[in-house]
Write an enzyme that holds these catalytic residues in place. Structure first.
Site, mmCIF file in Angstrom:
data_model
loop_
_atom_site.group_PDB
_atom_site.id
_atom_site.type_symbol
_atom_site.label_atom_id
_atom_site.label_comp_id
_atom_site.label_asym_id
_atom_site.label_seq_id
_atom_site.Cartn_x
_atom_site.Cartn_y
_atom_site.Cartn_z
ATOM 1 N N LYS A 14 0.832 -1.210 0.000
ATOM 2 C CA LYS A 14 0.000 0.000 0.000
ATOM 3 C C LYS A 14 0.864 1.257 0.000
ATOM 4 O O LYS A 14 0.588 2.200 -0.727
ATOM 5 C CB LYS A 14 -0.941 0.010 1.222
ATOM 6 C CG LYS A 14 -1.897 -1.164 1.286
ATOM 7 C CD LYS A 14 -2.916 -0.985 2.404
ATOM 8 C CE LYS A 14 -2.364 -1.045 3.807
ATOM 9 N NZ LYS A 14 -1.772 -2.343 4.193
ATOM 10 N N ARG A 89 -9.817 0.717 8.933
ATOM 11 C CA ARG A 89 -9.428 -0.649 9.265
ATOM 12 C C ARG A 89 -10.515 -1.386 10.044
ATOM 13 O O ARG A 89 -10.332 -2.553 10.393
ATOM 14 C CB ARG A 89 -8.170 -0.620 10.125
ATOM 15 C CG ARG A 89 -6.882 -1.002 9.373
ATOM 16 C CD ARG A 89 -5.769 -0.754 10.351
ATOM 17 N NE ARG A 89 -4.539 -1.445 10.117
ATOM 18 C CZ ARG A 89 -3.465 -0.854 9.583
ATOM 19 N NH1 ARG A 89 -3.527 0.352 9.106
ATOM 20 N NH2 ARG A 89 -2.337 -1.526 9.526
ATOM 21 N N ARG A 128 11.349 -6.036 4.955
ATOM 22 C CA ARG A 128 11.234 -4.609 5.283
ATOM 23 C C ARG A 128 11.794 -4.339 6.681
ATOM 24 O O ARG A 128 12.404 -3.308 6.930
ATOM 25 C CB ARG A 128 9.752 -4.200 5.208
ATOM 26 C CG ARG A 128 9.489 -2.743 5.533
ATOM 27 C CD ARG A 128 8.054 -2.355 5.251
ATOM 28 N NE ARG A 128 7.110 -2.874 6.222
ATOM 29 C CZ ARG A 128 5.783 -2.769 6.134
ATOM 30 N NH1 ARG A 128 5.245 -2.186 5.092
ATOM 31 N NH2 ARG A 128 4.984 -3.257 7.061
ATOM 32 N N ARG A 134 11.006 -0.587 12.347
ATOM 33 C CA ARG A 134 9.684 -0.670 12.964
ATOM 34 C C ARG A 134 9.624 -1.877 13.888
ATOM 35 O O ARG A 134 9.850 -3.000 13.452
ATOM 36 C CB ARG A 134 8.613 -0.812 11.869
ATOM 37 C CG ARG A 134 8.267 0.490 11.202
ATOM 38 C CD ARG A 134 7.255 0.289 10.100
ATOM 39 N NE ARG A 134 6.023 -0.387 10.522
ATOM 40 C CZ ARG A 134 4.934 -0.471 9.770
ATOM 41 N NH1 ARG A 134 4.925 0.087 8.574
ATOM 42 N NH2 ARG A 134 3.867 -1.091 10.206
ATOM 43 N N ARG A 146 -0.555 -9.241 13.433
ATOM 44 C CA ARG A 146 -1.079 -8.213 12.527
ATOM 45 C C ARG A 146 -1.917 -8.833 11.413
ATOM 46 O O ARG A 146 -2.941 -8.270 11.019
ATOM 47 C CB ARG A 146 0.078 -7.391 11.954
ATOM 48 C CG ARG A 146 0.623 -6.428 12.992
ATOM 49 C CD ARG A 146 2.000 -5.950 12.655
ATOM 50 N NE ARG A 146 2.039 -5.114 11.482
ATOM 51 C CZ ARG A 146 3.146 -4.911 10.753
ATOM 52 N NH1 ARG A 146 4.264 -5.527 11.074
ATOM 53 N NH2 ARG A 146 3.117 -4.112 9.724
HETATM 54 P P1 AMP Z 1 0.516 0.450 9.162
HETATM 55 O O1 AMP Z 1 1.720 1.303 8.905
HETATM 56 O O2 AMP Z 1 -0.664 0.880 8.365
HETATM 57 O O3 AMP Z 1 0.806 -1.014 9.040
HETATM 58 O O4 AMP Z 1 0.109 0.712 10.685
HETATM 59 C C1 AMP Z 1 0.968 0.394 11.752
HETATM 60 C C2 AMP Z 1 0.177 0.252 13.048
HETATM 61 O O5 AMP Z 1 -0.469 1.494 13.344
HETATM 62 C C3 AMP Z 1 -0.944 -0.764 13.023
HETATM 63 O O6 AMP Z 1 -0.496 -2.082 13.270
HETATM 64 C C4 AMP Z 1 -1.864 -0.236 14.119
HETATM 65 O O7 AMP Z 1 -1.325 -0.513 15.404
HETATM 66 C C5 AMP Z 1 -1.756 1.263 13.909
HETATM 67 N N1 AMP Z 1 -2.775 1.724 12.944
HETATM 68 C C6 AMP Z 1 -2.545 2.286 11.719
HETATM 69 N N2 AMP Z 1 -3.689 2.584 11.103
HETATM 70 C C7 AMP Z 1 -4.687 2.209 11.952
HETATM 71 C C8 AMP Z 1 -6.099 2.244 11.876
HETATM 72 N N3 AMP Z 1 -6.733 2.713 10.803
HETATM 73 N N4 AMP Z 1 -6.802 1.750 12.930
HETATM 74 C C9 AMP Z 1 -6.190 1.287 14.028
HETATM 75 N N5 AMP Z 1 -4.858 1.205 14.153
HETATM 76 C C10 AMP Z 1 -4.102 1.669 13.134
#
Ligand code: AMP
Length: 190
Positions: A14, A89, A128, A134, A146
Site C-alpha cells: 500500500k 481498518r 522490510r 519498525r 497483525r
Molecule cells: P501500518 O503502517 O498501516 O501497518 O500501521 C501500523 C500500526 O499502526 C498498526 O499495526 C496499528 O497498530 C496502527 N494503525 C494504523 N492505522 C490504523 C487504523 N486505521 N486503525 C487502528 N490502528 C491503526
C-alpha cells in the site's frame, strides 16, 4: 474529487503504490500508520498512547484514529482528493469516514484491494524489517498478530464497500509498475 481507499493486509504494498498514485493523480496521502509513527517520533501524547497498540500489532482504538483523520481532513485545503492508506481498518472507521466526507461534500470514489498470499506477506514484512526500524516488523509473532487482526477486524471493511458497488480487487504480486498500471486503470474509471 477523487477519494480512494487503498486496502490490503500489512505488507501488501500500500505504501509503495500510494507514493506512485499521489504523484500521478495529485492526491493527498493520508496514511494513519505514517501519522502515528510521526507522533511516536515526536513523543506526543497521541504517539505515546498509540505506541503500546502498535508495538504489539493491535489496532489503536477507533475513536483515537477517527479524531486524527478528521483533524487531517479539516486541515487540508486545495486538494484534488485523498488516498486513504491503512484506513479505514474497521467498519466503524469506514462509517465515520463516510460521515466526515459527507460534511465536506465528498464521498469515497472506490476501494482498491491489493491481494497478496500470506506467505508472501510474511517474507516481505521480514525483509522490510531489516531496514524499516519498525518494532512491529521485527518478529514472527507480531507479524502473525497483525495478519490475524487484519483477517478478524479489517476484512469486513471490504464487504462494506462491496455492498456499495465500490470494491475492486487487484493482484498485488508482480512488478510494481504492472500493479500500478492496473490501479491507474481503476482510478481512471472513477
Ligand atoms: P501500518 O503502517 O498501516 O501497518 O500501521 C501500523 C500500526 O499502526 C498498526 O499495526 C496499528 O497498530 C496502527 N494503525 C494504523 N492505522 C490504523 C487504523 N486505521 N486503525 C487502528 N490502528 C491503526
Amino acid at each position: 474529487m477523487l477519494n480512494v481507499v487503498l486496502f490490503g493486509p500489512p505488507g501488501a504494498g500500500k505504501g509503495t503504490q500510494s507514493e506512485k498514485i499521489i504523484e500521478k493523480f495529485e492526491l493527498t496521502h493520508l496514511s494513519t500508520g505514517d501519522l502515528f509513527r510521526k507522533h511516536l517520533g515526536e513523543g506526543t501524547d497521541l504517539g505515546k498512547l498509540a505506541k503500546k497498540y502498535m508495538d504489539e500489532g493491535h489496532l489503536v482504538p477507533d475513536q483515537v484514529v477517527i479524531s486524527m483523520v478528521e483533524d487531517k481532513i479539516n486541515n487540508t485545503s486545495g486538494s484534488k482528493g485523498f488516498i486513504f492508506d491503512g484506513f479505514p481498518r474497521t467498519t466503524a472507521q469506514a462509517e465515520a469516514l463516510d460521515k466526515m466526507l459527507k460534511n465536506h461534500g465528498m464521498a469515497i470514489s472506490g476501494m482498491i484491494a491489493l491481494d497478496v498470499p500470506h506467505d508472501v506477506l510474511k517474507e516481505r514484512i521480514k525483509e522490510r524489517g531489516k531496514t524499516s526500524n519498525r518494532a512491529d516488523d521485527q518478529n514472527e509473532e507480531k507479524i502473525n498478530t497483525r495478519i490475524k487482526v487484519y483477517l478478524d477486524e479489517t476484512l469486513p471493511v471490504a464487504k462494506y464497500y462491496e455492498e456499495q458497488g465500490k470494491f475492486k480487487k487487484i493482484n498485488g504480486v508482480g512488478e510494481i509498475e504492472e500493479i500500478f498500471n492496473q490501479i491507474s486503470v481503476v482510478i481512471d474509471s472513477y
